[in-house]
Design an enzyme around this catalytic site. Sequence first.
Site, PDB file in Angstrom:
ATOM      1  N   THR A 179      -6.027  -1.017  10.370  1.00  0.00           N
ATOM      2  CA  THR A 179      -5.733   0.004  11.378  1.00  0.00           C
ATOM      3  C   THR A 179      -5.481  -0.573  12.770  1.00  0.00           C
ATOM      4  O   THR A 179      -6.326  -1.244  13.344  1.00  0.00           O
ATOM      5  CB  THR A 179      -6.850   1.071  11.483  1.00  0.00           C
ATOM      6  OG1 THR A 179      -7.346   1.398  10.191  1.00  0.00           O
ATOM      7  CG2 THR A 179      -6.307   2.316  12.140  1.00  0.00           C
ATOM      8  N   ARG A 224       0.841  -1.206   0.000  1.00  0.00           N
ATOM      9  CA  ARG A 224       0.000   0.000   0.000  1.00  0.00           C
ATOM     10  C   ARG A 224       0.869   1.245   0.000  1.00  0.00           C
ATOM     11  O   ARG A 224       1.831   1.348   0.772  1.00  0.00           O
ATOM     12  CB  ARG A 224      -0.892  -0.004   1.238  1.00  0.00           C
ATOM     13  CG  ARG A 224      -1.635   1.300   1.515  1.00  0.00           C
ATOM     14  CD  ARG A 224      -2.514   1.149   2.741  1.00  0.00           C
ATOM     15  NE  ARG A 224      -3.145   2.389   3.164  1.00  0.00           N
ATOM     16  CZ  ARG A 224      -2.764   3.119   4.214  1.00  0.00           C
ATOM     17  NH1 ARG A 224      -1.720   2.728   4.949  1.00  0.00           N
ATOM     18  NH2 ARG A 224      -3.401   4.221   4.539  1.00  0.00           N
ATOM     19  N   ARG A 242      -8.823  18.945   7.853  1.00  0.00           N
ATOM     20  CA  ARG A 242      -7.591  19.117   8.628  1.00  0.00           C
ATOM     21  C   ARG A 242      -7.457  20.560   9.096  1.00  0.00           C
ATOM     22  O   ARG A 242      -7.936  21.492   8.451  1.00  0.00           O
ATOM     23  CB  ARG A 242      -6.368  18.709   7.797  1.00  0.00           C
ATOM     24  CG  ARG A 242      -6.306  17.219   7.505  1.00  0.00           C
ATOM     25  CD  ARG A 242      -5.001  16.791   6.876  1.00  0.00           C
ATOM     26  NE  ARG A 242      -4.997  15.361   6.641  1.00  0.00           N
ATOM     27  CZ  ARG A 242      -4.605  14.456   7.529  1.00  0.00           C
ATOM     28  NH1 ARG A 242      -4.168  14.858   8.715  1.00  0.00           N
ATOM     29  NH2 ARG A 242      -4.642  13.174   7.253  1.00  0.00           N
ATOM     30  N   LYS A 261     -13.202   2.434   1.508  1.00  0.00           N
ATOM     31  CA  LYS A 261     -12.852   2.464   2.926  1.00  0.00           C
ATOM     32  C   LYS A 261     -14.072   2.926   3.737  1.00  0.00           C
ATOM     33  O   LYS A 261     -14.628   3.988   3.472  1.00  0.00           O
ATOM     34  CB  LYS A 261     -11.656   3.389   3.155  1.00  0.00           C
ATOM     35  CG  LYS A 261     -10.391   2.884   2.478  1.00  0.00           C
ATOM     36  CD  LYS A 261      -9.297   3.930   2.440  1.00  0.00           C
ATOM     37  CE  LYS A 261      -8.775   4.270   3.812  1.00  0.00           C
ATOM     38  NZ  LYS A 261      -7.652   5.246   3.727  1.00  0.00           N
TER      39      LYS A 261
END
Length: 467
Positions: free
Chosen positions: A276, A33, A74, A218
């Site tokens: 994760t 990845r 963000r 995802k």
Amino acid sequence: MPRKTKLVVTLGPATESPETIGQLIELGANVFRLNMSHAKHEWAAEMAKLVRRESAARHTHVAVLFDLTGPSIRTGDLKEPYELKIGDLVEFRKADTEPSIPLSTTVNYPGMMDDVSEGKTLVVDNGTLLMEIRTKKDDRIICEVRNAGKLGSRRHINLPGTRLNLPAMTDKDRKDLSLAVECDADYIAGSFVRDAAHVQELRSAVEALEGNAQIISKIEDQEAVRHIDAIIQASDAIMIARGDLGIEVAFEELPILQRRIIKRCHELGRRVIVATQLLESMIQNPTPTRAEVTDCSNAVYEEADALMLSGETSIGKHPLRCVEALVKISSRIERSGGLGYGTGVLLRDERQKTARAAVTLSDSLPDARLVVLTRRGVLANHTAMLRPKTAGFYAFTPRETVCRQLALTRNIEAFKMPFAAGIDETIERAAKFLIDRGLVQPGGPMVIVSDLLSDHIAANSILLHHA
């Protein structure tokens, strides 16, 4: 028995050398990845080349996954991190506006002020900081800090329970996508997918660039969970991204959601990755915690197609030991059996029903090998979703791309082999190939499942062949 669970390994500063990539392949990495949230284009292109080179040198098929950043929210840049105490007020404002209080930062999503509500929770940096939205204005919100901590630059923001009107893809995603297609990526992962339309937008963008990559969605927020069936059906594979998802939902709900999504992926015939913090402590430590071992074991027991390492291998101190640990855990749990969701696959057409019959036959014969002849990999994936118990499960295809895209599929090992004009000769070639490599004994039973043309007729067929 060969390991069935596939491993996705994230590359980074800790694993970017050719020697380390080669070692990771030898230890069992199936997919590499590239996290485009952190990767520069020159670096990502070089890593894709290295993966191709090192896998070719070892005569194996390893896939490359480009993971797009997605429309994440963000904070802006700060000269120095803020040291926050409980009760402090922090301002999040649109760019090109002036601070109204001392503790202030910008956000990259101007629509946030329209989406949020006073009294809702705002989470910063994957749960490091919790805040409550106290004041909402057109160009800023002011939040009260609920726990002490540090706020740095470009920290990720989550808004649990808030429906965000973010686009499916950003300008950065489109540039990264062009690079992925140039690098002949095998998979492209879309971040923060919230409905099937987002998946289709990403797929259309890949097709417009004439790419062949398969789409991984995802699952990272409550909106995606609400539309999970449609997202699964629109995707080639699902990634349960437990970092953001674990912030968006109550933490005690996360194991239930993981199991529910895995089960639904089985039923609807899509591959699924658990990701994760699988071995988060091994970023620093040489051995996993017992809780991490149990967590990984549960994902293997649930018969997920793949487990994914992130920071453990991209920036961690012990990347090779992390892969070794996952290989040991998955191999041991597979020997003890699985949850059996493969029995619940919804069989919608003749091809899937043929695959079920082939799996039933191969599982009933001692020492049988299950072989799929496939041009696009579709039949191989259908067969794998039924979770055959055979110790040898192989796919033959004339396409290198299909071999790499099957690197994510549980249990199956793919080989590139040109198909003959007739199916009988193709089967003989496959049998000789497996005998020459010691994967089947002469005279051993082979259950062949195929949807290839036979005498110019497309036929879903099962054949019991003795090598």
